[in-house]
Structures are given as structure tokens and as C-alpha cells.
Design a protein around this motif. Structure first.
Motif, PDB file in Angstrom:
ATOM      1  N   VAL A 187      27.385  66.416  24.662  1.00 21.02           N
ATOM      2  CA  VAL A 187      26.172  66.559  25.518  1.00 21.02           C
ATOM      3  C   VAL A 187      26.303  67.882  26.280  1.00 21.02           C
ATOM      4  O   VAL A 187      27.621  68.399  26.670  1.00 21.02           O
ATOM      5  CB  VAL A 187      26.130  65.456  26.587  1.00 21.02           C
ATOM      6  N   PRO A 188      25.351  68.445  26.434  1.00 19.50           N
ATOM      7  CA  PRO A 188      25.325  69.843  27.300  1.00 19.50           C
ATOM      8  C   PRO A 188      25.782  69.375  28.643  1.00 19.50           C
ATOM      9  O   PRO A 188      25.726  68.324  29.347  1.00 19.50           O
ATOM     10  CB  PRO A 188      23.830  70.218  27.373  1.00 19.50           C
ATOM     11  N   ILE A 189      26.401  70.421  29.273  1.00 14.61           N
ATOM     12  CA  ILE A 189      27.209  70.206  30.486  1.00 14.61           C
ATOM     13  C   ILE A 189      26.147  69.943  31.562  1.00 14.61           C
ATOM     14  O   ILE A 189      26.248  68.971  32.533  1.00 14.61           O
ATOM     15  CB  ILE A 189      28.081  71.789  30.999  1.00 14.61           C
ATOM     16  N   PRO A 190      24.881  70.701  31.767  1.00 17.57           N
ATOM     17  CA  PRO A 190      23.926  70.344  33.036  1.00 17.57           C
ATOM     18  C   PRO A 190      23.621  68.624  32.650  1.00 17.57           C
ATOM     19  O   PRO A 190      23.469  68.202  33.737  1.00 17.57           O
ATOM     20  CB  PRO A 190      22.727  71.173  32.489  1.00 17.57           C
ATOM     21  N   LYS A 191      23.304  68.314  31.560  1.00 13.00           N
ATOM     22  CA  LYS A 191      22.845  66.848  31.207  1.00 13.00           C
ATOM     23  C   LYS A 191      24.074  65.898  31.725  1.00 13.00           C
ATOM     24  O   LYS A 191      23.980  64.706  32.434  1.00 13.00           O
ATOM     25  CB  LYS A 191      22.421  66.658  29.977  1.00 13.00           C
ATOM     26  N   LEU A 192      25.296  66.383  31.408  1.00 10.91           N
ATOM     27  CA  LEU A 192      26.357  65.426  31.710  1.00 10.91           C
ATOM     28  C   LEU A 192      26.529  65.395  33.381  1.00 10.91           C
ATOM     29  O   LEU A 192      26.761  64.359  33.859  1.00 10.91           O
ATOM     30  CB  LEU A 192      27.482  66.039  31.150  1.00 10.91           C
ATOM     31  N   LEU A 193      26.232  66.447  33.918  1.00 13.14           N
ATOM     32  CA  LEU A 193      26.483  66.594  35.247  1.00 13.14           C
ATOM     33  C   LEU A 193      25.425  65.740  36.033  1.00 13.14           C
ATOM     34  O   LEU A 193      25.484  65.024  36.859  1.00 13.14           O
ATOM     35  CB  LEU A 193      26.581  68.010  35.980  1.00 13.14           C
ATOM     36  N   ALA A 239      31.436  74.948  29.572  1.00 15.27           N
ATOM     37  CA  ALA A 239      31.769  74.877  31.098  1.00 15.27           C
ATOM     38  C   ALA A 239      32.324  76.248  31.605  1.00 15.27           C
ATOM     39  O   ALA A 239      31.943  76.661  32.731  1.00 15.27           O
ATOM     40  CB  ALA A 239      32.722  73.869  31.336  1.00 15.27           C
ATOM     41  N   TYR A 240      32.725  77.086  30.609  1.00 13.27           N
ATOM     42  CA  TYR A 240      33.402  78.402  31.133  1.00 13.27           C
ATOM     43  C   TYR A 240      32.285  79.363  31.485  1.00 13.27           C
ATOM     44  O   TYR A 240      32.721  80.616  32.302  1.00 13.27           O
ATOM     45  CB  TYR A 240      34.373  78.961  30.146  1.00 13.27           C
ATOM     46  N   SER A 241      31.223  79.175  31.225  1.00 17.70           N
ATOM     47  CA  SER A 241      29.931  80.030  31.812  1.00 17.70           C
ATOM     48  C   SER A 241      29.930  79.888  33.399  1.00 17.70           C
ATOM     49  O   SER A 241      29.650  80.957  33.868  1.00 17.70           O
ATOM     50  CB  SER A 241      28.703  79.389  31.348  1.00 17.70           C
ATOM     51  N   VAL A 242      30.566  78.934  33.869  1.00 15.31           N
ATOM     52  CA  VAL A 242      30.736  78.870  35.349  1.00 15.31           C
ATOM     53  C   VAL A 242      32.212  78.841  35.746  1.00 15.31           C
ATOM     54  O   VAL A 242      32.323  79.562  36.805  1.00 15.31           O
ATOM     55  CB  VAL A 242      30.166  77.617  35.933  1.00 15.31           C
ATOM     56  N   LEU A 243      33.016  78.565  34.998  1.00 11.72           N
ATOM     57  CA  LEU A 243      34.602  78.228  35.319  1.00 11.72           C
ATOM     58  C   LEU A 243      35.145  79.623  35.334  1.00 11.72           C
ATOM     59  O   LEU A 243      36.132  79.880  35.848  1.00 11.72           O
ATOM     60  CB  LEU A 243      35.049  77.360  34.296  1.00 11.72           C
ATOM     61  N   CYS A 244      34.616  80.366  34.552  1.00 12.76           N
ATOM     62  CA  CYS A 244      35.216  81.911  34.522  1.00 12.76           C
ATOM     63  C   CYS A 244      35.194  82.394  36.020  1.00 12.76           C
ATOM     64  O   CYS A 244      35.884  83.530  36.210  1.00 12.76           O
ATOM     65  CB  CYS A 244      34.286  82.711  33.585  1.00 12.76           C
ATOM     66  N   PHE A 262      34.037  72.997  41.308  1.00 21.52           N
ATOM     67  CA  PHE A 262      34.579  71.774  40.926  1.00 21.52           C
ATOM     68  C   PHE A 262      33.660  70.717  39.991  1.00 21.52           C
ATOM     69  O   PHE A 262      34.634  70.422  39.090  1.00 21.52           O
ATOM     70  CB  PHE A 262      34.939  71.074  41.932  1.00 21.52           C
ATOM     71  N   PRO A 263      32.569  70.480  40.145  1.00 22.27           N
ATOM     72  CA  PRO A 263      31.940  69.880  39.195  1.00 22.27           C
ATOM     73  C   PRO A 263      31.961  70.037  37.898  1.00 22.27           C
ATOM     74  O   PRO A 263      31.855  69.463  36.862  1.00 22.27           O
ATOM     75  CB  PRO A 263      30.314  69.710  39.427  1.00 22.27           C
ATOM     76  N   TYR A 264      32.002  71.551  37.658  1.00 20.08           N
ATOM     77  CA  TYR A 264      32.312  71.889  36.185  1.00 20.08           C
ATOM     78  C   TYR A 264      33.597  71.746  35.755  1.00 20.08           C
ATOM     79  O   TYR A 264      33.938  71.534  34.683  1.00 20.08           O
ATOM     80  CB  TYR A 264      31.811  73.475  36.184  1.00 20.08           C
ATOM     81  N   ILE A 265      34.534  71.467  36.483  1.00 16.59           N
ATOM     82  CA  ILE A 265      36.185  71.348  36.139  1.00 16.59           C
ATOM     83  C   ILE A 265      36.101  69.961  35.717  1.00 16.59           C
ATOM     84  O   ILE A 265      36.620  69.679  34.639  1.00 16.59           O
ATOM     85  CB  ILE A 265      37.152  71.697  37.341  1.00 16.59           C
ATOM     86  N   ARG A 266      35.596  69.033  36.513  1.00 13.60           N
ATOM     87  CA  ARG A 266      35.458  67.598  36.209  1.00 13.60           C
ATOM     88  C   ARG A 266      34.778  67.364  34.727  1.00 13.60           C
ATOM     89  O   ARG A 266      35.151  66.580  33.908  1.00 13.60           O
ATOM     90  CB  ARG A 266      34.992  66.921  37.253  1.00 13.60           C
ATOM     91  N   VAL A 315      36.098  65.601  31.510  1.00 15.61           N
ATOM     92  CA  VAL A 315      35.416  64.498  30.731  1.00 15.61           C
ATOM     93  C   VAL A 315      35.149  64.780  29.295  1.00 15.61           C
ATOM     94  O   VAL A 315      35.196  63.773  28.436  1.00 15.61           O
ATOM     95  CB  VAL A 315      34.243  64.340  31.738  1.00 15.61           C
ATOM     96  N   LEU A 316      34.645  65.971  28.907  1.00 15.41           N
ATOM     97  CA  LEU A 316      34.270  66.219  27.629  1.00 15.41           C
ATOM     98  C   LEU A 316      35.578  66.288  26.701  1.00 15.41           C
ATOM     99  O   LEU A 316      35.446  65.989  25.570  1.00 15.41           O
ATOM    100  CB  LEU A 316      33.448  67.715  27.706  1.00 15.41           C
ATOM    101  N   GLN A 317      36.651  66.968  27.174  1.00 11.73           N
ATOM    102  CA  GLN A 317      37.858  67.012  26.386  1.00 11.73           C
ATOM    103  C   GLN A 317      38.480  65.480  25.975  1.00 11.73           C
ATOM    104  O   GLN A 317      39.118  65.480  25.110  1.00 11.73           O
ATOM    105  CB  GLN A 317      38.999  67.884  27.177  1.00 11.73           C
ATOM    106  N   THR A 318      38.217  64.801  27.164  1.00 13.60           N
ATOM    107  CA  THR A 318      38.755  63.555  26.891  1.00 13.60           C
ATOM    108  C   THR A 318      37.962  62.402  26.380  1.00 13.60           C
ATOM    109  O   THR A 318      38.520  61.212  26.348  1.00 13.60           O
ATOM    110  CB  THR A 318      39.663  62.818  28.346  1.00 13.60           C
ATOM    111  N   SER A 319      36.696  62.512  26.113  1.00 12.60           N
ATOM    112  CA  SER A 319      35.739  61.444  25.743  1.00 12.60           C
ATOM    113  C   SER A 319      35.417  61.985  24.235  1.00 12.60           C
ATOM    114  O   SER A 319      35.235  63.101  23.788  1.00 12.60           O
ATOM    115  CB  SER A 319      34.820  61.316  26.697  1.00 12.60           C
TER     116      SER A 319
END
Length: 308
Positions: free
Chosen positions: A242-248, A174-179, A226-230, A234-238
Motif C-alpha cells: 500500500v502507499p505510505i500515506p494510506k498506510l499512515l 518512505a525515503y521521500s521523507v526519510l531522506c 518517526f511515523p515514516y520510519i515506522r 511495517v512494509l518491510q516485515t509484512s
């Protein structure tokens, strides 16, 4: 200059720790709201209460937490969060200030412009991630932990036992965008600040100006990514892998834009206040530290004694 790096690191570290501690209840609230995954309510064994919670407002969700878990839920893990924030801010500004010094050295002393500041900010964010992302994963686990008998250290040992060190870096993609978040935030702050103080002898903002500008800078950066923050939470707590784009995409199909931006209320409230408070403290402490270091490095002048 070493003095500049020292002042940036010390002031950012103190500002990060203080703001994280003061606003920690909001940190817990936003993390728990973001971790509520509506997709779990689509499964056969899902509980209707989970689906209802994903629709609660920030105030209603806080009321639900207090009613079911008491005041302790808003305070558990505050020390870890303060340590994480202090470490993250110190390492970010150490790298960011160092990179800016290198940039100036390569460009005849000229300060970086907007695009260059964004690139340097992204690089600085990636530099500290190997150390701070495991701390972030640990903090998130503490905030979403439902077992009151499990303390922070026991939870850390469980995480390492179950997932190993690799599991502590879950969501790093996610940090590819969160950075861009800190890069945008500090670029907006510095560029606007440079414009405001250009005619001032002190080259400083007052506390109110730094606070207001910090709020604006954080709002812009948070809303944009923000969607990448969420998705990271979700990935850390579940258990999802899955890749971030598919999860979004899945989150959007399940609940539209409202699902992608679930939890943005407390994220903005905490993030904006935290950033504004941190940048205000950093700006004031940084000036004091830099002045102190510069003053102590000046050679002492001794009065010349006249011969009698």
C-alpha cells in the motif's frame, strides 16, 4: 579536498560500526516494537497476545523478548548491522563531503548554509540507497525472524528467492521523507558546531560537546519524521503493498497518534545514543586521520650538510 573526504569516510565508517555494535540490543528492540502491527489484531484469526504486545512499554517488551527467546535474540545479526551501518555512513559522508566540495567550488569557496546543507544531505542519502537499502531490508528481516534455525545467509537467500531484488527495495517510497532525517541531523550538528568553534584555534569540539550535540541533532530529526520510519518497517516485515500515506492513515485510524509513534521510545534511546556516539567518534577520529594524512603529504626537509 581528497584528505577531507578520506577522513570523513574512514571516521564515519568506524564510528558507525562501533556505535551499531555497542547499541545493537536496542536496535533489535526498536525494530521488533515498530514491526508489531496493531491492524493484525483486528482480523478474525488474530491473536490477542499480539494486541497486548503492541501496548507494552520498552522495558516490558524487552522483558517479554528475554523471557521467550533468551539473550540470543538481542545479539543475532550484530555483524550484519555493523556492516550495514559502516557502509551507510561511509557512503553518505563520501557523497555529502564531495557535494559540499562541489558547492564550495561553484560559490567561491563559501560553505553551504542551512537550506543548502539540507538539500545536499538529501541528495547524499539518495545516492547510497541503491546499495544500503537491501542491507537494511536484510538486517530488518534478521531482527524480526522467528525461526531460530534460519541463519542470516539462509534468510538472505530466502528473501531473494521469494521476493527477488525488487523485494529488497520494499519501503523505498518512505525515503521521500526519510531522506530528511540524516540531512536534518547533520545540518543541525554542523551549523551549531560551526558557531561553537568559530573562535577556537583547533576548530574542534571536545568529546563531551560532540556527544551532547549529536544527541540533540538526532532527537530533532527522529521526532519530526518517526511515523515514516515506522511505516517503512511495517512494509518491510509484512506482505502489505500500500502507499505510505494510506498506510499512515490506516494506522492512525486504528490507534491514533500512539499507533503512529509506536516504538519511538527505543528508537530515540538507541538513535540518540548511537548518533551521539558515532558523531563523537567521527569527530575525534576524523581530526586524527586528517592530521595524519596532511602530515604525511608534507615534503620531508633534509638538513643541509656543510662542506668542510
Amino acid at each position: 579536498m581528497p584528505e577531507t573526504i578520506a577522513s570523513e569516510v574512514i571516521s564515519a565508517s568506524l564510528g558507525g560500526a562501533i556505535s551499531a555494535s555497542v547499541l545493537y540490543p536496542l536496535e533489535v528492540l526498536k525494530t521488533k516494537m515498530q514491526a508489531e502491527n496493531k491492524s493484525s489484531s483486528d482480523e478474525e484469526d488474530a491473536d490477542e497476545e499480539n494486541e497486548d504486545r503492541s501496548k507494552l512499554s520498552m522495558v516490558d517488551y524487552a522483558s517479554y523478548l528475554y523471557k521467550n527467546h533468551g539473550i540470543d535474540v538481542f545479539l543475532s545479526g550484530v555483524e550484519t548491522s555493523a556492516f550495514q551501518s559502516a557502509t551507510e555512513k561511509a557512503l553518505f559522508f563520501f557523497a555529502y563531503t564531495g557535494l559540499k566540495s562541489i558547492y564550495r567550488g561553484l560559490n567561491g569557496g563559501a560553505p553551504p548554509k542551512t537550506f543548502s546543507s539540507l538539500v545536499l544531505g538529501c541528495l547524499a542519502e539518495w545516492i547510497h540507497l541503491p546499495i544500503t537499502l537491501p542491507l537494511d531490508c536484510w538486517t530488518t528481516a534478521i531482527q524480526t525472524n522467528t525461526n531460530p534455525q534460519q541463519g542470516p545467509m539462509q534468510l538472505l537467500l530466502t528473501l531473494l528467492s521469494d521476493k527477488g531484488m525488487k523485494g529488497m527495495y520494499k519501503g523505498i517510497e518512505a525515503y521521500s521523507v526519510l531522506c530528511l532525517k540524516p540531512a536534518l541531523q547533520y545540518t543541525v550538528f554542523e551549523q551549531v558546531k560551526a558557531t561553537l568553534v568559530i573562535s577556537r584555534p583547533s576548530k574542534m569540539l571536545n568529546a563531551a560537546e560532540a556527544f551532547a550535540l549529536g544527541m540533540v541533532a538526532r532527537t530533532i530529526s527522529t521526532v519530526l519524521i518517526f511515523p515514516y520510519i515506522r511505516a517503512k518497517v511495517v512494509l518491510q516485515t509484512s506482505g502489505k503493498k500500500v502507499p505510505i500515506p494510506k498506510l499512515l492513515k490506516d494506522m492512525y485510524q486504528q490507534g491514533g497518534m500512539a499507533n503512529l509513534f509506536q516504538g519511538i521510545g527505543p528508537e530515540l534511546t538507541r538513535g540518540v545514543l548511537s548518533s551521539a556516539l558515532m558523531l563523537m567518534i567521527k569527530d575525534q577520529i576524523g581530526h586524527f586521520v586528517e592530521t595524519t594524512i596532511s602530515g604525511s603529504s608534507r615534503p620531508q626537509r633534509h638538513p643541509v650538510r656543510r662542506r668542510t
